[in-house]
Design a protein around this motif. Structure first.
Motif: not given
Lengths: 451, 366
Positions: A167-168, A185, A187, A353-357, B53, B168, B188-189, B192
């Motif tokens: 679900g991503a 994960r 990313n 939905e942003s992965c946050g990286q 990142k 990270y 996430r997002g 996170s």
């Protein structure tokens, strides 16, 4: 009426099962490819067909396949991207649900072309019922020697595995999909190295959309050249469109890219016009991340030509005056819809939905959502509109994967084309809570700028 | 004679150097040094897979290589892009880069608590440096900043998730130094966070290094927490015979007076750890007698840590009277009129150790 290549047999009763599918001419392409063609010949046919990736970017599939590194002794993988999560796009679901064998057939031929002995279907977790359909189709194909060891006695081995996502949206990005498939994960990876060199488990990998792989079947059956004659210019073949929003007949349509946008929306064969006698205000022609267009720019390009439903014509005018074919999620907004509200909904989606990286996407998407919320609920300031513009500008192009761009484009396009609607919201905070801006001038004919 | 390795010529901000193939743009720029080196918040030379990142090291590639001199369409992360022969890179000479970098710094700060006055990292914080260099004086962010549920990481390490910029680095450190990583990025997002999924303390022998790699004050040393400001401390290189087979016992001791306040790994000029040290060296050995002193650590003179020598400083001339045309500024409240701690003659800068309440006690004569 345009030709149908993919959905031609979709309404034959029992087509979901192997027997009916085979009786209707299914798996011909596997026999043809495996018995009479070399893998390179298959790739060559796909190249000739001019097939472009149906997932959104529109990259030529044959070229993508030819980039695949082929070092000795290293396995190669084909991954089918069925993580269809773009708001407004549901064409792959339809295809997998009603014609699972078409996808399996396309996968076998493509695996043969690419030399993939383990092929994966990465399907989004929300399509909870479809893996069962696909797995049944795989079982049936294996029982009839189209999968497994020594397929049709040609010595080619292939297995297809269905992998469920969790679900991503981000796992629809090919490198995030690969990470997720590896059990990590989701990313996105930094490119290069590209998946064609280092993909799943650091092996060369091709990731293709469901529709792209299904389209390989008619290409092999009819030949690449015949396929390339359908459509116009570099938009060859047929494209599935999932139409939704304020239209009489929402659903999945197959078009051969020769019809105009106006015909697609208003003809009874396709969307069947807008319900309740409302007028067309705006449209997002290719899934939520492509730029929204007001009615006047949607039906005619900036040059005054009729806008057609194909890759080139939809992109005509670039981002300032055009949009994109994208993944084919055709969202129609009538005069009762509020563009600010629509943009807020999309911004909320991308924030979630942003992965946050990367920092610009992680922080910027949330910021845009908060500002849009203020504007929508009558707490905005006029400086907010410029601020939004500046934030989207600083996200776009500065992130690892295209999600940053996908989050920035809808906001940019909404401000570009509908700035007065945003300003109206800011200046009339009370009125905007119980009334919409309406159609305004968005359908007025535009002055044609001579080229 | 062995074949000479072909070196790649790369031009960064109009300065040309030769580097070995496989060098990243960032490393090449660091060879030139100074302002040409892009800032790096997430990249860490010693950690495999780190970088790419934070997006602060974005640079413009004006020409890809001699063979293919086309410019790259987007700004690229210099830490993860390798140089090509004849590449032309623009860092501080590119307006696009400066603009994008300012944007990234703004994004990094919108949800940062900016609690530097009470943060133990202040003075050696990379985000602090970055925002001094690229940040604006005001913020355009008008919303509540993000907060997190508190999460305990055990007896050694304090986690302040609100300060985290999700580089990270600590995840890679735990992956590469320890056998089993027990913390990671959850969710996430923008929500996170760094955490252990089920509350668990980080106990590996080398886990203390995640404090050193953290570019901000998200992971701080519980044995040093709130004890002192780093700029009051004097760093001294020292070593000891550590029993841990993987630790070579080379560290930096941070003194104030003759008290060791904390022990960290030694860091190079880019703020990166030279040798990882074990938890025992870091957390347990805080006596001078545990160590053999080598001498003062070289500190960049621009660093606030090299400014921490308050003894014997000359107070700058007071200019406020001149500015105000001879008038004295109007004091709304003089703290000495209301405070019980009333020793205005005590000059804090003269103390060679942390100030203590007894220093101010009116009843105790010194």
């Amino acid at each position: 009426m345009g030709r149908k290549l993919l959905l031609e047999k979709a309404h034959v009763e029992g087509i979901r099962g192997y027997d009916v599918y085979r009786r209707e001419g299914g798996y011909r392409s596997v026999e043809k490819a495996l018995k009479t063609m070399t893998p390179d010949q298959v790739t060559e046919e796909v190249k000739k067909s001019g097939l472009r990736g149906r997932g959104g970017a529109g990259f030529p599939t044959g070229m993508k396949w030819s980039f695949l590194a082929k070092p000795e002794g290293v396995p190669r993988y084909l991954v089918c991207n069925a993580d269809e999560s773009e708001p407004g796009t549901f064409k792959d679901r339809y295809l997998m649900e009603f014609l699972p064998h078409l996808l399996i057939e396309g996968l076998i031929v493509s695996s043969y072309a690419l030399g993939s002995k383990s092929t994966y279907i990465y399907i989004r977790g929300e399509y909870a019922w479809i893996p069962d359909i696909l797995e049944q189709a795989i079982e049936e194909a294996r029982a009839n020697n189209f999968l497994g060891k020594n397929i049709l006695g040609t010595g080619f081995d292939c297995e297809i595995y269905v992998h469920r996502g969790a679900g991503a949206y981000i796992c629809g990005e090919e490198t995030a999909l690969i990470e997720s498939l590896e059990g990590k994960r989701g990313n996105p990876r930094i490119k290069p190295p590209f998946p064609a060199v280092k993909g799943v488990w650091d092996c060369p990998t091709v990731v293709n959309n469901v529709e792209t792989l299904a389209a390989v079947v008619p290409i092999i059956n009819e030949g690449g050249e015949a396929y390339s004659k359908i459509g116009v210019g570099k938009s060859t073949g047929t494209k599935l469109l999932s139409a939704c929003g304020n239209i009489n007949k929402p659903g999945v349509y197959e078009i051969d890219m020769t019809i105009s946008v106006e015909e697609f929306i208003f003809s009874d064969e396709y969307c069947g016009g807008i319900p309740n006698g409302k007028r067309l205000k705006a449209c997002i022609p290719g899934g939520s991340s492509v730029p929204i267009l007001p009615a006047n720019l949607l039906l005619k390009t900036a040059k005054g030509e009729t806008r057609m439903m194909n890759y080139e014509s939809l992109a005509d005018g670039g981002f300032p005056k055009g949009s994109m074919m994208g993944s084919g999620g055709f969202i129609v907004l009538d005069e009762d819809q509020c563009v600010v509200r629509n943009t807020l909904t999309l911004a909320r989606f991308y924030r979630h939905e942003s992965c946050g990286q990367c920092s610009p996407c992680r922080e910027g998407t949330g910021w845009m959502e908060k500002i849009l919320k203020n504007i929508e609920y009558g707490k905005g300031k006029s400086s907010d509109i410029d601020l939004l513009w500046d934030i989207q500008r600083k996200i776009e192009g500065n992130t690892i994967c295209p999600l940053g761009d996908a989050a920035a484009w809808p906001v940019a396009a909404a401000i570009r084309h509908f700035r007065d609607e945003f300003e109206w919201h800011v200046k009339n905070p009370v009125e905007s809570q119980h009334r919409n801006f309406g159609l305004a001038h968005y359908a007025d004919p535009l002055e044609v700028v001579p080229a | 004679m062995a074949d000479e390795k072909k070196l790649f010529k790369v031009t960064i901000d109009n300065i040309t150097i030769e580097v070995e193939p496989g060098t990243s743009i960032l490393q090449a720029a660091r060879r030139i040094g100074g302002d040409v080196a892009p800032p790096a918040m997430c990249y860490y030379t010693k950690l495999k897979g780190s970088g790419g990142k934070c997006r602060t090291c974005l640079v413009e590639v004006a020409a890809g290589s001699t063979a293919d001199p086309r410019p790259m369409p987007k700004l690229v992360a210099s830490c993860r892009t390798n140089v090509m022969d004849g590449m032309v890179v623009k860092n501080i000479t590119s307006e696009k880069v400066i603009d994008a970098r300012n944007g990234v710094v703004e994004m990094l700060l919108i949800n940062h608590p900016l609690d530097c006055p009470i943060c133990d990292q202040a003075g050696e914080c990379h985000l602090q440096d970055l925002s001094y260099e690229h940040g604006k004086e005001g913020t355009r962010y008008e919303f509540e900043r993000r907060t997190f549920k508190k999460h305990d990481l055990g007896p050694y390490i304090q986690l302040h998730m609100t300060r985290c910029i999700l580089c990270y680095r600590c995840v890679f450190t735990a992956d590469q130094l320890t056998e089993k990583r027990v913390h990671g990025v959850l969710d996430r997002g923008d929500h996170s966070e760094i955490a252990t999924y089920i509350e668990k303390s980080l106990e590996n022998d080398f886990i203390g290094n995640i404090i050193d790699v953290c570019p901000v004050g998200a992971l701080t040393d519980k044995t040093f927490r709130f004890k002192n400001r780093v700029w009051f401390l004097k760093p001294v290189d020292a070593h000891r015979n550590c029993n841990h087979p993987k630790c070579n016992g080379k560290a930096t001791l941070w003194y104030r007076g003759d008290e060791v306040f904390r022990v960290t790994a030694r860091k190079d000029q880019w703020g990166e750890v030279e040798d990882w040290i074990c938890n025992e060296c870091r957390f347990e050995k805080k006596k001078t007698s545990d160590w053999e002193i080598e001498g003062p650590t070289k500190v960049n003179r621009h660093s606030v840590i090299s400014q921490g020598h308050y003894v014997g400083t000359v107070r700058p001339q007071e200019v406020v009277y001149d500015v105000m045309g001879g008038r004295a500024p109007k004091l709304l409240m003089d703290i000495h009129n209301v405070s019980e701690v009333n020793r205005p003659e005590i000059d804090l800068s003269k103390l060679e150790r942390p100030a203590h309440s007894t220093d101010f006690s009116p009843h105790e004569e010194r």
